[in-house]
Scaffold this motif. Sequence first.
Motif, PDB file in Angstrom:
ATOM      1  N   GLU A  54       0.776  -1.233  -0.087  1.00  0.00           N
ATOM      2  CA  GLU A  54      -0.052   0.144  -0.146  1.00  0.00           C
ATOM      3  C   GLU A  54       0.740   1.324   0.120  1.00  0.00           C
ATOM      4  O   GLU A  54       0.794   2.234  -0.815  1.00  0.00           O
ATOM      5  N   GLN A  55       2.060   1.189   0.807  1.00  0.00           N
ATOM      6  CA  GLN A  55       2.672   2.307   1.036  1.00  0.00           C
ATOM      7  C   GLN A  55       3.408   2.717  -0.571  1.00  0.00           C
ATOM      8  O   GLN A  55       3.611   3.692  -0.894  1.00  0.00           O
ATOM      9  N   LEU A  56       3.886   1.389  -1.150  1.00  0.00           N
ATOM     10  CA  LEU A  56       4.427   1.596  -2.507  1.00  0.00           C
ATOM     11  C   LEU A  56       3.513   2.227  -3.530  1.00  0.00           C
ATOM     12  O   LEU A  56       3.723   3.145  -4.606  1.00  0.00           O
ATOM     13  N   ALA A  57       2.241   1.783  -3.479  1.00  0.00           N
ATOM     14  CA  ALA A  57       1.264   2.230  -4.498  1.00  0.00           C
ATOM     15  C   ALA A  57       0.970   3.584  -4.186  1.00  0.00           C
ATOM     16  O   ALA A  57       0.707   4.479  -5.035  1.00  0.00           O
ATOM     17  N   GLU A  58       0.768   4.187  -2.936  1.00  0.00           N
ATOM     18  CA  GLU A  58       0.624   5.378  -2.553  1.00  0.00           C
ATOM     19  C   GLU A  58       1.893   6.419  -3.196  1.00  0.00           C
ATOM     20  O   GLU A  58       1.817   7.428  -3.513  1.00  0.00           O
ATOM     21  N   SER A  59       3.108   5.851  -2.821  1.00  0.00           N
ATOM     22  CA  SER A  59       4.165   6.573  -3.303  1.00  0.00           C
ATOM     23  C   SER A  59       4.143   6.772  -4.821  1.00  0.00           C
ATOM     24  O   SER A  59       4.344   7.872  -5.322  1.00  0.00           O
ATOM     25  N   ASP A  60       3.928   5.794  -5.610  1.00  0.00           N
ATOM     26  CA  ASP A  60       3.763   5.899  -7.074  1.00  0.00           C
ATOM     27  C   ASP A  60       2.637   6.861  -7.497  1.00  0.00           C
ATOM     28  O   ASP A  60       2.702   7.747  -8.399  1.00  0.00           O
ATOM     29  N   LEU A  61       1.401   7.043  -6.756  1.00  0.00           N
ATOM     30  CA  LEU A  61       0.343   7.780  -6.935  1.00  0.00           C
ATOM     31  C   LEU A  61       0.810   9.467  -6.716  1.00  0.00           C
ATOM     32  O   LEU A  61       0.508  10.392  -7.609  1.00  0.00           O
TER      33      LEU A  61
END
Length: 263
Positions: A194-201
């Motif tokens: 989730e943190q990786l996805a939020e970072s990408d967004l």
Amino acid sequence: MSAEPMKLVFTDAQPAPAAMVPIIPVQGPLTYSRATRPGGDSEALIRQYLPLVRRIAWHVHGSMSTIVDVEDLVQIGLVALVEAVGQAAEQGGQFKAYLKTRLRGAMIDELRRQATTTRGAMRRRRQYHAAIKTLTASAGRAPDEAALATELGVTVEKLRADYETADAVRFESMDEVYADDLPWFADDTPDAFEQLAESDLRDTLIAAIGALPEREAMVIQLYYVEELNLEEIGQVLGVGSARVCQIKSAAHAKLKKALAKKV
């Protein structure tokens, strides 16, 4: 040093006259035994008073506080017993009375060190539990708050504020109460994915804002970061609030399009 010179000294020596030799009556063979220490055998005294330690521990545990396990009080009493045995010879016949005072004092001192409530709270707690015991024995069932308040001579509000909450705070070992499946130990921090996805967004959003026209990027900056309203933004840009709303809408549309491509 050689013993030969000493032998030569006694070469011509003669036995002493019989009248000069004292007669010592023979009472039996000489034997050696370990001297008895003052106060008797320490190990025997400790074994003798072990039941007293347990009896006092249960008495203190039942009459004063339950914040310490009875076995812990027993261990404290055993230490006090071992220390007190050294005073057995000095106390003589008063040793048992001295030991009782020593054991009880050691246990009470430990309770005081671990106490998390005041003496008044401890007294109210004892009165509260005594009232429950009395009313339960007379009525055959657990009493309600009104009956307890009447028994203690206080109002229901005071009962709730001063008596029902008088229990001491008890600290438990984390190892004994922790479990991965308990909700209060759950961690609401997003996991790595989730943190990786939020970072990408977030990176995509930053890039999309950077690609906006200067005026649209400024409106987004003033509205979301500086927290200005439309009228205040209009004053900065020298336009009306309606125009600011149009610029913001256009910027939103471009940002949504950029994020949709990423998702």
